[in-house]
Write a protein that holds these residues in place. Structure first.
Motif, PDB file in Angstrom:
ATOM      1  N   LYS A  64      -0.367   3.324   5.397  1.00 51.92           N
ATOM      2  CA  LYS A  64       0.769   3.608   4.535  1.00 51.92           C
ATOM      3  C   LYS A  64       0.604   5.016   3.992  1.00 51.92           C
ATOM      4  CE  LYS A  64       3.533   2.046   0.638  1.00 51.92           C
ATOM      5  NZ  LYS A  64       3.771   0.989  -0.369  1.00 51.92           N
ATOM      6  N   ALA A  65       1.522   5.904   4.394  1.00 56.28           N
ATOM      7  CA  ALA A  65       1.375   7.331   4.077  1.00 56.28           C
ATOM      8  C   ALA A  65       0.018   7.781   4.614  1.00 56.28           C
ATOM      9  CB  ALA A  65       1.536   7.568   2.586  1.00 56.28           C
ATOM     10  N   ASP A  66      -0.862   8.232   3.740  1.00 55.41           N
ATOM     11  CA  ASP A  66      -2.180   8.690   4.183  1.00 55.41           C
ATOM     12  C   ASP A  66      -3.279   7.675   3.874  1.00 55.41           C
ATOM     13  OD1 ASP A  66      -1.168  11.101   5.130  1.00 55.41           O
ATOM     14  OD2 ASP A  66      -1.298  12.032   3.147  1.00 55.41           O
ATOM     15  N   VAL A  67      -2.882   6.489   3.462  1.00 53.30           N
ATOM     16  CA  VAL A  67      -3.857   5.464   3.089  1.00 53.30           C
ATOM     17  C   VAL A  67      -4.042   4.489   4.250  1.00 53.30           C
ATOM     18  CG1 VAL A  67      -4.405   3.604   1.481  1.00 53.30           C
ATOM     19  CG2 VAL A  67      -3.227   5.655   0.659  1.00 53.30           C
ATOM     20  N   GLU A  68      -5.278   4.220   4.629  1.00 54.81           N
ATOM     21  CA  GLU A  68      -5.587   3.282   5.692  1.00 54.81           C
ATOM     22  C   GLU A  68      -6.105   1.983   5.092  1.00 54.81           C
ATOM     23  OE1 GLU A  68      -8.103   4.907   8.661  1.00 54.81           O
ATOM     24  OE2 GLU A  68      -6.740   6.556   9.168  1.00 54.81           O
ATOM     25  N   ILE A  69      -5.590   0.867   5.605  1.00 56.41           N
ATOM     26  CA  ILE A  69      -5.958  -0.460   5.124  1.00 56.41           C
ATOM     27  C   ILE A  69      -6.500  -1.273   6.280  1.00 56.41           C
ATOM     28  CG2 ILE A  69      -5.120  -2.568   4.006  1.00 56.41           C
ATOM     29  CD1 ILE A  69      -2.881   0.331   3.693  1.00 56.41           C
ATOM     30  N   LYS A  70      -7.603  -1.973   6.053  1.00 53.94           N
ATOM     31  CA  LYS A  70      -8.185  -2.842   7.068  1.00 53.94           C
ATOM     32  C   LYS A  70      -8.068  -4.293   6.617  1.00 53.94           C
ATOM     33  CE  LYS A  70     -11.575   0.406   8.989  1.00 53.94           C
ATOM     34  NZ  LYS A  70     -13.005   0.635   9.280  1.00 53.94           N
ATOM     35  N   LEU A  71      -7.599  -5.144   7.525  1.00 50.32           N
ATOM     36  CA  LEU A  71      -7.470  -6.567   7.252  1.00 50.32           C
ATOM     37  C   LEU A  71      -8.216  -7.357   8.316  1.00 50.32           C
ATOM     38  CD1 LEU A  71      -3.641  -6.755   6.422  1.00 50.32           C
ATOM     39  CD2 LEU A  71      -5.531  -6.395   4.828  1.00 50.32           C
TER      40      LEU A  71
ATOM     41  N   CYS B  60       1.528 -11.346   5.406  1.00 48.63           N
ATOM     42  CA  CYS B  60       2.451 -10.363   4.849  1.00 48.63           C
ATOM     43  C   CYS B  60       3.594 -11.107   4.166  1.00 48.63           C
ATOM     44  CB  CYS B  60       2.963  -9.388   5.906  1.00 48.63           C
ATOM     45  SG  CYS B  60       3.948 -10.102   7.216  1.00 48.63           S
ATOM     46  N   CYS B  61       4.028 -10.574   3.063  1.00 48.44           N
ATOM     47  CA  CYS B  61       5.023 -11.254   2.242  1.00 48.44           C
ATOM     48  C   CYS B  61       5.625 -10.242   1.276  1.00 48.44           C
ATOM     49  CB  CYS B  61       4.368 -12.393   1.470  1.00 48.44           C
ATOM     50  SG  CYS B  61       5.496 -13.352   0.443  1.00 48.44           S
ATOM     51  N   GLY B  62       6.904 -10.423   0.954  1.00 44.24           N
ATOM     52  CA  GLY B  62       7.534  -9.519   0.002  1.00 44.24           C
ATOM     53  C   GLY B  62       8.068  -8.272   0.674  1.00 44.24           C
ATOM     54  N   VAL B  63       8.048  -7.159  -0.046  1.00 41.87           N
ATOM     55  CA  VAL B  63       8.663  -5.917   0.409  1.00 41.87           C
ATOM     56  C   VAL B  63       7.605  -4.967   0.946  1.00 41.87           C
ATOM     57  CG1 VAL B  63      10.106  -3.960  -0.238  1.00 41.87           C
ATOM     58  CG2 VAL B  63      10.478  -6.193  -1.321  1.00 41.87           C
ATOM     59  N   ILE B  64       7.704  -4.616   2.224  1.00 43.30           N
ATOM     60  CA  ILE B  64       6.774  -3.697   2.869  1.00 43.30           C
ATOM     61  C   ILE B  64       7.514  -2.400   3.176  1.00 43.30           C
ATOM     62  CG2 ILE B  64       5.261  -3.333   4.855  1.00 43.30           C
ATOM     63  CD1 ILE B  64       5.046  -6.373   5.085  1.00 43.30           C
ATOM     64  N   GLU B  65       6.983  -1.291   2.702  1.00 37.08           N
ATOM     65  CA  GLU B  65       7.656   0.000   2.875  1.00 37.08           C
ATOM     66  C   GLU B  65       6.712   1.025   3.498  1.00 37.08           C
ATOM     67  OE1 GLU B  65       8.952   1.020  -1.036  1.00 37.08           O
ATOM     68  OE2 GLU B  65      10.637  -0.375  -1.032  1.00 37.08           O
ATOM     69  N   ASN B  66       7.261   1.810   4.434  1.00 37.69           N
ATOM     70  CA  ASN B  66       6.564   2.960   5.018  1.00 37.69           C
ATOM     71  C   ASN B  66       5.139   2.614   5.442  1.00 37.69           C
ATOM     72  OD1 ASN B  66       6.058   5.564   5.864  1.00 37.69           O
ATOM     73  ND2 ASN B  66       5.734   6.392   3.805  1.00 37.69           N
TER      74      ASN B  66
ATOM     75  N   PHE C  45      -1.532 -22.648  -0.462  1.00 37.50           N
ATOM     76  CA  PHE C  45      -2.588 -21.659  -0.658  1.00 37.50           C
ATOM     77  C   PHE C  45      -2.833 -21.350  -2.139  1.00 37.50           C
ATOM     78  CE2 PHE C  45      -1.160 -20.906   3.706  1.00 37.50           C
ATOM     79  CZ  PHE C  45      -2.381 -20.981   4.364  1.00 37.50           C
ATOM     80  N   ASN C  46      -2.148 -22.072  -3.008  1.00 41.33           N
ATOM     81  CA  ASN C  46      -2.364 -21.959  -4.457  1.00 41.33           C
ATOM     82  C   ASN C  46      -2.308 -20.512  -4.932  1.00 41.33           C
ATOM     83  OD1 ASN C  46      -2.863 -22.886  -7.069  1.00 41.33           O
ATOM     84  ND2 ASN C  46      -5.088 -22.719  -6.830  1.00 41.33           N
ATOM     85  N   VAL C  47      -1.209 -19.845  -4.591  1.00 37.66           N
ATOM     86  CA  VAL C  47      -1.028 -18.448  -4.973  1.00 37.66           C
ATOM     87  C   VAL C  47       0.365 -18.273  -5.575  1.00 37.66           C
ATOM     88  CG1 VAL C  47      -0.224 -17.826  -2.660  1.00 37.66           C
ATOM     89  CG2 VAL C  47      -1.154 -16.061  -4.140  1.00 37.66           C
ATOM     90  N   GLU C  48       0.477 -17.402  -6.557  1.00 42.08           N
ATOM     91  CA  GLU C  48       1.758 -17.138  -7.201  1.00 42.08           C
ATOM     92  C   GLU C  48       2.545 -16.088  -6.419  1.00 42.08           C
ATOM     93  OE1 GLU C  48       3.135 -18.565  -9.850  1.00 42.08           O
ATOM     94  OE2 GLU C  48       1.428 -19.948 -10.060  1.00 42.08           O
ATOM     95  N   PRO C  49       3.875 -16.238  -6.344  1.00 43.39           N
ATOM     96  CA  PRO C  49       4.688 -15.238  -5.648  1.00 43.39           C
ATOM     97  C   PRO C  49       4.460 -13.818  -6.162  1.00 43.39           C
ATOM     98  CG  PRO C  49       6.006 -17.172  -6.146  1.00 43.39           C
ATOM     99  CD  PRO C  49       4.685 -17.362  -6.840  1.00 43.39           C
ATOM    100  N   ALA C  50       4.185 -13.689  -7.464  1.00 45.03           N
ATOM    101  CA  ALA C  50       3.994 -12.370  -8.061  1.00 45.03           C
ATOM    102  C   ALA C  50       2.801 -11.633  -7.464  1.00 45.03           C
ATOM    103  CB  ALA C  50       3.831 -12.498  -9.574  1.00 45.03           C
ATOM    104  N   PHE C  51       1.883 -12.371  -6.831  1.00 43.78           N
ATOM    105  CA  PHE C  51       0.703 -11.747  -6.215  1.00 43.78           C
ATOM    106  C   PHE C  51       1.114 -10.684  -5.205  1.00 43.78           C
ATOM    107  CE2 PHE C  51      -2.316 -11.538  -2.689  1.00 43.78           C
ATOM    108  CZ  PHE C  51      -3.519 -11.314  -3.332  1.00 43.78           C
ATOM    109  N   PHE C  52       2.239 -10.930  -4.502  1.00 46.21           N
ATOM    110  CA  PHE C  52       2.650 -10.041  -3.420  1.00 46.21           C
ATOM    111  C   PHE C  52       3.590  -8.916  -3.876  1.00 46.21           C
ATOM    112  CE2 PHE C  52       1.586 -14.100  -1.415  1.00 46.21           C
ATOM    113  CZ  PHE C  52       0.662 -13.692  -0.485  1.00 46.21           C
TER     114      PHE C  52
ATOM    115  N   TYR D 217       0.633  -7.328   1.737  1.00 49.64           N
ATOM    116  CA  TYR D 217      -0.178  -7.789   2.867  1.00 49.64           C
ATOM    117  C   TYR D 217      -1.630  -7.870   2.412  1.00 49.64           C
ATOM    118  CZ  TYR D 217       0.520  -2.726   3.147  1.00 49.64           C
ATOM    119  OH  TYR D 217       0.711  -1.407   2.826  1.00 49.64           O
ATOM    120  N   CYS D 218      -2.327  -8.857   2.952  1.00 48.28           N
ATOM    121  CA  CYS D 218      -3.734  -9.035   2.608  1.00 48.28           C
ATOM    122  C   CYS D 218      -4.374  -9.926   3.661  1.00 48.28           C
ATOM    123  CB  CYS D 218      -3.903  -9.662   1.223  1.00 48.28           C
ATOM    124  SG  CYS D 218      -3.362 -11.382   1.116  1.00 48.28           S
ATOM    125  N   SER D 219      -5.689  -9.934   3.705  1.00 46.40           N
ATOM    126  CA  SER D 219      -6.402 -10.864   4.566  1.00 46.40           C
ATOM    127  C   SER D 219      -6.248 -12.271   4.004  1.00 46.40           C
ATOM    128  CB  SER D 219      -7.889 -10.509   4.632  1.00 46.40           C
ATOM    129  OG  SER D 219      -8.086  -9.234   5.230  1.00 46.40           O
TER     130      SER D 219
END
Length: 264
Positions: free
Chosen positions: A58-65, A71-77, A103-110, A115-117
């Motif tokens: 994302k932009a200049d940031v690299e993410i490893k999963l 993936c859930c919610g709004v994903i941009e660029n 998965f016992n997670v709140e929607p606000a988490f995303f 995106y997350c592992s």
């Protein structure tokens, strides 16, 4: 992970009370760098091998999963850097209420982490299930394990009827509807504050953003092999105010303009 055996890639393989669709998507003809976005609903992705690593940028940031990711919610660029030899991925699209309870997670988490592992949110039981999944020899066996596991969960649907009606109207119109029009179509039974609160609570994003996502996804799918004039004409038919409106959203989600994007 298992082999593709007799299954046809890109087919829908099963639905359940928790799953909107389970698919196998071929990656053989995809470019090495693919824009990553979804329709806002919780989606679980499995790479072919447990040792696979997902590289997002994302932009200049690299993410490893890890190989199993969400993936859930709004994903941009955000772009997915696909390995050259990646044959396929397995994709499970969940009903939001089921996903958040299983998965016992709140929607606000995303809201800030779209995106997350899967390992970041899964329980010890799911750690064991994922281990079993990657020991299966075929995709058919993997789907059977997933169906069997999901069948053990009972989720009481607590999503308001009018919220479900709103989602269906948005999907039917492919995002070509405003929040005001949506409220009107619901017979004036809800107000803007209720709709905003309900979408964020049960879906994880605002109604305006959900509408924007559906409209963009529909339009994006109709841009391939189209001339500049055809794209401009389609923006009006898809509910955009003008081409600049579409251009702004395209840059927001994809990171570049339609003319600079590699459509091959």
């Amino acid at each position: 992970m298992g082999t593709i055996d007799h299954l046809t890639v890109s087919d829908l393989f099963f639905k359940s009370e928790h799953i909107l669709g389970a698919y196998v998507f071929s990656c053989k003809d995809l470019q090495s760098s693919q824009p990553l976005f979804n329709d806002g609903l919780p989606t679980l992705i499995f790479m072919p091998e447990k040792t696979n690593v997902v590289h997002l940028k994302k932009a200049d940031v690299e993410i490893k999963l890890n190989a199993a990711w969400v993936c859930c919610g709004v994903i941009e660029n955000t772009y997915w850097q696909l390995p050259e030899d990646l044959p396929y991925i397995i994709v499970l699209r969940f009903k939001p209420s089921s996903f958040y309870e299983i998965f016992n997670v709140e929607p606000a988490f995303f809201l800030t982490r779209p995106y997350c592992s899967l390992s970041e949110i899964m329980s010890n039981r799911w750690i064991q299930i994922i281990d079993q999944l990657y020991q299966k020899e075929t995709i058919s066996d993997q789907f059977e394990l997933l169906k069997e596991t999901l069948s053990t969960y009972t989720v009481i649907e607590n999503r308001p009827y009018l919220l479900q009606a709103a989602l269906e109207k948005i999907d039917y119109n492919k995002g070509n509807i405003t929040v005001s029009e949506l409220i009107h179509d619901l017979g004036g039974k809800v107000n803007r504050k209720w709709l905003q609160r309900s979408f964020v609570k049960y879906i994880g994003i605002s109604p305006k953003k959900y509408i924007s996502l559906q409209r963009f996804i529909f339009m994006f799918g109709h841009c391939q092999n189209k001339s500049q004039k055809e794209i401009i004409d389609n923006t009006f038919l898809s509910g955009y105010y003008d081409y600049n409106h579409f251009l702004k959203e395209f840059k927001q989600y994809i990171g570049v303009s339609p003319t600079k994007y590699n459509w091959e």
